[in-house]
Design a protein around this motif. Structure first.
Motif, mmCIF file in Angstrom:
data_model
loop_
_atom_site.group_PDB
_atom_site.id
_atom_site.type_symbol
_atom_site.label_atom_id
_atom_site.label_comp_id
_atom_site.label_asym_id
_atom_site.label_seq_id
_atom_site.Cartn_x
_atom_site.Cartn_y
_atom_site.Cartn_z
ATOM 1 N N LEU A 137 32.799 82.940 105.315
ATOM 2 C CA LEU A 137 33.553 83.822 106.218
ATOM 3 C C LEU A 137 34.960 84.084 105.685
ATOM 4 C CD1 LEU A 137 32.546 82.692 109.815
ATOM 5 C CD2 LEU A 137 32.148 84.888 108.690
ATOM 6 N N VAL A 138 35.638 82.997 105.239
ATOM 7 C CA VAL A 138 37.008 83.175 104.729
ATOM 8 C C VAL A 138 36.979 84.105 103.516
ATOM 9 C CG1 VAL A 138 38.972 82.015 103.651
ATOM 10 C CG2 VAL A 138 37.836 80.971 105.605
ATOM 11 N N GLY A 139 36.027 83.864 102.610
ATOM 12 C CA GLY A 139 35.944 84.701 101.411
ATOM 13 C C GLY A 139 35.685 86.151 101.755
ATOM 14 N N SER A 140 34.689 86.389 102.620
ATOM 15 C CA SER A 140 34.359 87.790 102.897
ATOM 16 C C SER A 140 35.453 88.469 103.712
ATOM 17 C CB SER A 140 32.998 87.912 103.592
ATOM 18 O OG SER A 140 32.904 86.995 104.638
ATOM 19 N N PHE A 141 36.138 87.694 104.575
ATOM 20 C CA PHE A 141 37.217 88.316 105.349
ATOM 21 C C PHE A 141 38.374 88.721 104.429
ATOM 22 C CE2 PHE A 141 41.052 88.148 108.086
ATOM 23 C CZ PHE A 141 40.706 89.188 108.922
ATOM 24 N N ALA A 142 38.723 87.839 103.487
ATOM 25 C CA ALA A 142 39.788 88.191 102.528
ATOM 26 C C ALA A 142 39.381 89.437 101.751
ATOM 27 C CB ALA A 142 40.061 87.032 101.588
ATOM 28 N N GLY A 143 38.117 89.494 101.342
ATOM 29 C CA GLY A 143 37.631 90.664 100.616
ATOM 30 C C GLY A 143 37.681 91.908 101.478
ATOM 31 N N PHE A 144 37.306 91.750 102.753
ATOM 32 C CA PHE A 144 37.337 92.881 103.680
ATOM 33 C C PHE A 144 38.755 93.436 103.804
ATOM 34 C CE2 PHE A 144 37.835 94.331 108.134
ATOM 35 C CZ PHE A 144 36.956 95.395 108.105
ATOM 36 N N LEU A 145 39.743 92.505 103.889
ATOM 37 C CA LEU A 145 41.146 92.962 103.963
ATOM 38 C C LEU A 145 41.525 93.717 102.686
ATOM 39 C CD1 LEU A 145 43.102 89.983 105.583
ATOM 40 C CD2 LEU A 145 42.400 92.150 106.616
ATOM 41 N N ASN A 146 41.125 93.185 101.541
ATOM 42 C CA ASN A 146 41.376 93.910 100.288
ATOM 43 C C ASN A 146 40.796 95.316 100.359
ATOM 44 O OD1 ASN A 146 42.795 92.052 98.736
ATOM 45 N ND2 ASN A 146 40.936 91.040 98.015
ATOM 46 N N GLY A 147 39.557 95.398 100.831
ATOM 47 C CA GLY A 147 38.875 96.686 100.920
ATOM 48 C C GLY A 147 39.602 97.640 101.853
ATOM 49 N N LEU A 148 40.064 97.122 102.990
ATOM 50 C CA LEU A 148 40.815 97.968 103.930
ATOM 51 C C LEU A 148 42.065 98.515 103.272
ATOM 52 C CD1 LEU A 148 40.966 96.393 107.507
ATOM 53 C CD2 LEU A 148 39.789 98.444 106.743
ATOM 54 N N MET A 149 42.783 97.642 102.563
ATOM 55 C CA MET A 149 44.029 98.081 101.920
ATOM 56 C C MET A 149 43.745 99.171 100.895
ATOM 57 S SD MET A 149 46.433 94.740 101.384
ATOM 58 C CE MET A 149 45.249 93.572 100.765
ATOM 59 N N ALA A 164 47.068 95.848 95.723
ATOM 60 C CA ALA A 164 46.564 95.246 96.962
ATOM 61 C C ALA A 164 46.068 93.823 96.702
ATOM 62 C CB ALA A 164 45.428 96.108 97.529
ATOM 63 N N THR A 165 45.300 93.649 95.622
ATOM 64 C CA THR A 165 44.739 92.322 95.382
ATOM 65 C C THR A 165 45.773 91.384 94.768
ATOM 66 O OG1 THR A 165 43.856 93.004 93.223
ATOM 67 C CG2 THR A 165 42.404 93.237 95.122
ATOM 68 N N LEU A 166 46.794 91.952 94.132
ATOM 69 C CA LEU A 166 47.903 91.110 93.659
ATOM 70 C C LEU A 166 48.593 90.487 94.866
ATOM 71 C CD1 LEU A 166 49.400 90.389 90.958
ATOM 72 C CD2 LEU A 166 51.024 92.188 91.539
ATOM 73 N N GLY A 167 48.787 91.295 95.903
ATOM 74 C CA GLY A 167 49.380 90.779 97.136
ATOM 75 C C GLY A 167 48.500 89.704 97.749
ATOM 76 N N MET A 168 47.196 89.972 97.793
ATOM 77 C CA MET A 168 46.258 89.000 98.348
ATOM 78 C C MET A 168 46.261 87.719 97.525
ATOM 79 S SD MET A 168 44.062 88.150 100.629
ATOM 80 C CE MET A 168 43.660 89.639 101.537
ATOM 81 N N MET A 169 46.408 87.854 96.223
ATOM 82 C CA MET A 169 46.434 86.703 95.316
ATOM 83 C C MET A 169 47.584 85.770 95.692
ATOM 84 S SD MET A 169 47.027 87.060 91.245
ATOM 85 C CE MET A 169 47.121 85.679 90.142
ATOM 86 N N ALA A 170 48.766 86.364 95.875
ATOM 87 C CA ALA A 170 49.929 85.547 96.228
ATOM 88 C C ALA A 170 49.770 84.992 97.646
ATOM 89 C CB ALA A 170 51.200 86.392 96.112
#
Lengths: 504, 324
Positions: free
Chosen positions: B113-125, B136-142
């Motif tokens: 769930l955590v993995g797919s939710f983080a991915g979903f947020l990336n996708g939304l961005m 977007a994913t650089l931000g998620m990375m940090a």
């Protein structure tokens, strides 16, 4: 005088991948003459000019400038010989200022190597004034209208003290008064001894401004002669190889119900208060010059652009279209212009391009049935006469006409009742053009409602029942196919005339 | 008509040379794999040892699972830099959930769930926010790394439920579980990309986004799907990573996994700008990386130099693929 032409290209030969594109073509341009280079798309005009410009190397033949042989090894050599090439697609850097574009690559520097901005601006202003336009040299190019960009491109050629300017369809984006200004300028240039090679499809323009002409067909020289007294029909015949009938294709007026109805469609800055309707079996044309907003109008109608207001009814039912998917569900298909950028997916195979908008037809339990796709393609291949040996190759390997047929097949497979074609014969050779026209007519006979957008008035005149002319985002006139004449259309398209009542 | 036939015939009977270049452009990664494999067996006899071979598979399985998702993202024309950080975050949160609930299933589910939710947020961005995927994913990375550090107070968290380690440390016949999971995922992603409309749309989107949209494809949804998919795969990788040592470090777990995954995809021949590439290529890409690591360990190359060799291989791979 004729013994020493400024440029002479002798028996130029060139082939690409073993396919000959130019076969012993000879072209001579005198000093101070405007020379028209004519031919259909694919006749070899661009290749010949690219050889003169140093972009391509000829396989055979020589180029003489002022009687001396020159090897155009690369574009710099050509430039140093005083040849400037104004391409159809403008080579402008939008994020640079006008003067920066003008001096790109040949900036004026002061003693310590810094840019001399004032001097560059002064020269820019001077040259633009000669053309009769006033543009702030420090304006960013991206903020300018296309016609101004074109004029800047021309001034750039003047700046480099060119002896020969090649103009490839320079008037496509110019309004009528700008065209006449360009012609005055060209005549002035001619007087000062500059030669011009002028490529255009607009024969009337050519007759007005050119001294001599050369016609190419299938990579071969057909004729070179003096323009004066030459009959335009004769030239057309030379270009095409046979006399093409300008006869209208469409007859008959038996239409079905109203398929698409549009009321008061408006999008700020693009188009306003657009009203029209299309019936089943009817072909409605939209024409106008660049910047008339017709492409934007139909991109909006198809849901690619979302910011518009107004009422759209499909078969009498109001629909809200804010995504191409919604347009498809409402039964609309869109064959866009600029096929390479907007229509084909070049990494997908021919078959996969055909099935892209109707995957549901080929699925079983969520999995794609490759065999079914292939069978379906086979039927379209026969129905639309798509010439392809192995449909598994990527679509970019097909000729323009065959690519277009695949795109048409895509929307037929998606079972759309309303088909919008934007510049349907762009970059398609003459033979395939006729075929595409015939297919469009056939679709109309099957009861599809068809909309054709085209910048070429003769095209819409030949295949449309009704013609709308647009200017600056408004429909300025509406004709039936029979009563329309090219001159009338041009009057409304250039904004010289407008007829509010006619639209009502 | 006969004339046309003759023309087509001559065009369709390519010379030996062009046939070879086609073979090379389509399968260069497999050829490279074979060469490296033969080279490795010649250089060190221990390389061919069955245990060593299985060991290589085990070592590449985690990055391999991530690289499968990365292939899909890159085929769509994007990139995901956040995989390593999201792996750490999913690992940390899932261990906490595991310890709190005492249920292995809840632990696994949390990671997914955590993995797919983080991915979903990336996708939304990327899709709705129209932010470049790199940014977007650089931000998620940090962000994901920071939250993982905060939750675990900068250290590691360990599982307290017996049986959790069995996930990564059991085997079936001769294969370790992670290897089997990797293979199963590879088959699933392969089928997804080649037998379903989702896969077709991803290729179309990566090749020409505007044309895909004008073909009535819901481009935004596909993008969100792509990033959610890689997020889910990262969640699976997080479970394996955590289960292997029964703990996960908020600071070092998953570090630089994005680079290895991207390297595998690039070596596998997927085009950076999208639209072209193969899942098979990525599998061989990850195997090449695994063999190189293994060889350098067997030959006692300093671990500090291993990054240099890897970098060299990536650049060589790309240089060769340029000649398409």
């Amino acid at each position: 005088m004729a013994s020493h032409p400024f440029v002479a290209m002798n028996t130029i030969e060139k082939s690409f991948n073993g396919v000959p594109v130019l076969k012993k073509v000879t072209l001579e341009v005198e000093k101070g003459e405007i020379h028209a280079l004519l031919g259909e798309n694919g006749a070899g005009k661009s290749t010949l000019m690219n050889i003169l410009g140093g972009v391509h190397q000829p396989d055979n033949g020589q180029i003489f400038i002022n009687g001396e042989e020159v090897k155009m090894a690369d574009p710099h050599v050509s430039q140093a010989q005083g040849i400037s090439f104004i391409h159809q697609e403008l080579n402008m850097v939008g994020d640079l200022r006008v003067y920066e574009n003008m001096f790109l690559g040949s900036e004026i520097r002061n003693k310590i190597g810094f840019l001399n901005v004032e001097e560059m601006c002064r020269q820019t202003r001077e040259i633009l004034a000669e053309l009769g336009v006033t543009i702030n040299p420090k304006e960013y190019v991206r903020n300018l209208a296309t016609s101004y960009k074109q004029l800047i491109e021309i001034s750039k050629a003047l700046l480099h003290k060119s002896q020969l300017i090649i103009m490839d369809e320079p008037t496509t984006s110019l309004a009528e008064h700008e065209v006449s200004r360009l012609f005055v300028l060209m005549k002035n240039l001619k007087k000062s001894g500059v030669s011009i090679i002028y490529i255009s499809h607009k024969l009337k323009e050519i007759q007005e401004v050119c001294d001599r002409y050369t016609v190419l067909r299938d990579g071969q020289l057909v004729k070179t002669d003096v323009m004066e007294n030459e009959n335009l029909e004769v030239i057309t015949k030379l270009m095409v190889g046979k006399s093409i009938s300008q006869e209208r294709y469409v007859h008959g007026h038996e239409f079905g119900e109203v398929a698409l109805e549009v009321e008061g469609l408006t999008s700020a800055g693009l188009f306003k208060d657009i009203n029209f309707s299309v019936r089943q079996g009817q072909i409605v044309g939209f024409t106008g010059l660049a910047g008339d907003g017709r492409t934007e109008l139909f991109e909006s109608l198809f849901g690619y652009r979302k910011k518009y207001s107004g009422i759209v009814k499909v078969k009498g039912k109001p629909v809200k279209i804010n995504h191409p998917r919604k347009a498809l569900q409402a039964g609309m298909g869109y064959v866009p212009k600029d096929r390479k950028e907007n229509a084909i997916i070049k990494d997908l195979s021919v078959i996969h391009n055909m099935s892209l908008s109707s995957m549901g037809n080929f699925e079983r339990l969520g999995f794609i049935q490759g065999k079914k796709e292939q069978q379906k393609f086979q039927t379209y291949k026969e129905a639309l006469n798509i010439k392809v040996h192995n449909p598994r190759i990527t679509i970019d390997k097909l000729s323009g006409g065959n690519q277009q047929k695949v795109i048409i097949a895509k929307w037929l497979e998606a079972e759309t009742d309303i088909l919008i074609f934007d510049n349907p014969t762009q970059g398609i050779d003459v033979g395939a053009k006729q075929e595409i026209y015939q297919q469009i007519l056939m679709l109309a006979e099957f009861g599809k409602a068809i909309i054709i957008l085209s910048s070429e008035a003769p095209e819409v005149m030949r295949i449309c029942h009704d013609i709308n002319v647009m200017y600056h985002g408004e429909i300025t006139a509406r004709f039936t196919g029979e009563e329309a004449s090219e001159e009338e259309i041009m009057h409304y398209a250039t904004g010289a005339k407008r007829e509010g009542e006619k639209i009502g | 008509m006969a004339n046309i036939d003759a023309k087509q015939y001559s065009r369709e009977s390519p010379s030996m040379k062009s046939r070879m270049s086609w073979l090379w452009s389509e399968y260069s990664v497999i050829i490279a794999f074979v060469i490296i494999y033969i080279g490795a067996s010649a250089m060190n006899p221990r390389f061919l040892d069955m245990n060593n071979q299985l060991n290589i598979l085990m070592q590449v399985s985690i990055i391999g699972i991530i690289a499968l998702g990365m292939t899909v993202v890159m085929l769509s024309g994007g990139i995901d830099l956040s995989v390593g950080s999201v792996l750490a975050l999913a690992g940390v949160v899932s261990v906490l959930a595991l310890n709190a609930s005492g249920s292995i299933w809840i632990g696994v589910l949390t990671a997914l769930l955590v993995g797919s939710f983080a991915g979903f947020l990336n996708g939304l961005m990327v899709a709705k926010g129209r932010i470049a995927s790199f940014i977007a994913t650089l931000g998620m990375m940090a962000g994901a790394r920071s939250i993982a550090l905060y939750i675990a107070e900068g250290g590691s968290v360990s599982g307290e439920v017996s049986g959790f380690t069995a996930i990564a440390n059991s085997d079936f016949w001769i294969f370790d579980f992670p290897v089997i999971i990797f293979f199963v995922m590879a088959v699933l992603i392969y089928v997804l990309m080649h037998k379903t409309r989702f896969g077709r749309y991803v290729y179309a989107l990566g090749s020409n986004e505007k044309a895909a949209m004008l073909s009535a494809i819901r481009v935004d949804r596909i993008k969100i799907g792509v990033y959610t998919l890689i997020g889910t795969l990262v969640g699976i990788a997080a479970v394996i990573e955590t289960s292997r040592l029964n703990s996960i470090s908020s600071s070092s777990s998953g570090a630089q996994y994005e680079l290895d995954a991207i390297a595998a995809v690039i070596i596998g021949g997927t085009r950076m700008t999208g639209g072209r590439g193969k899942i098979i290529g990525t599998i061989f890409g990850i195997l090449i990386l695994g063999i190189l690591n293994n060889m350098m360990n067997l030959m006692n190359v300093s671990p500090h130099l291993q990054g240099f060799v890897k970098g060299l291989i990536i650049i060589i791979a790309v240089v060769f693929q340029k000649r398409e």
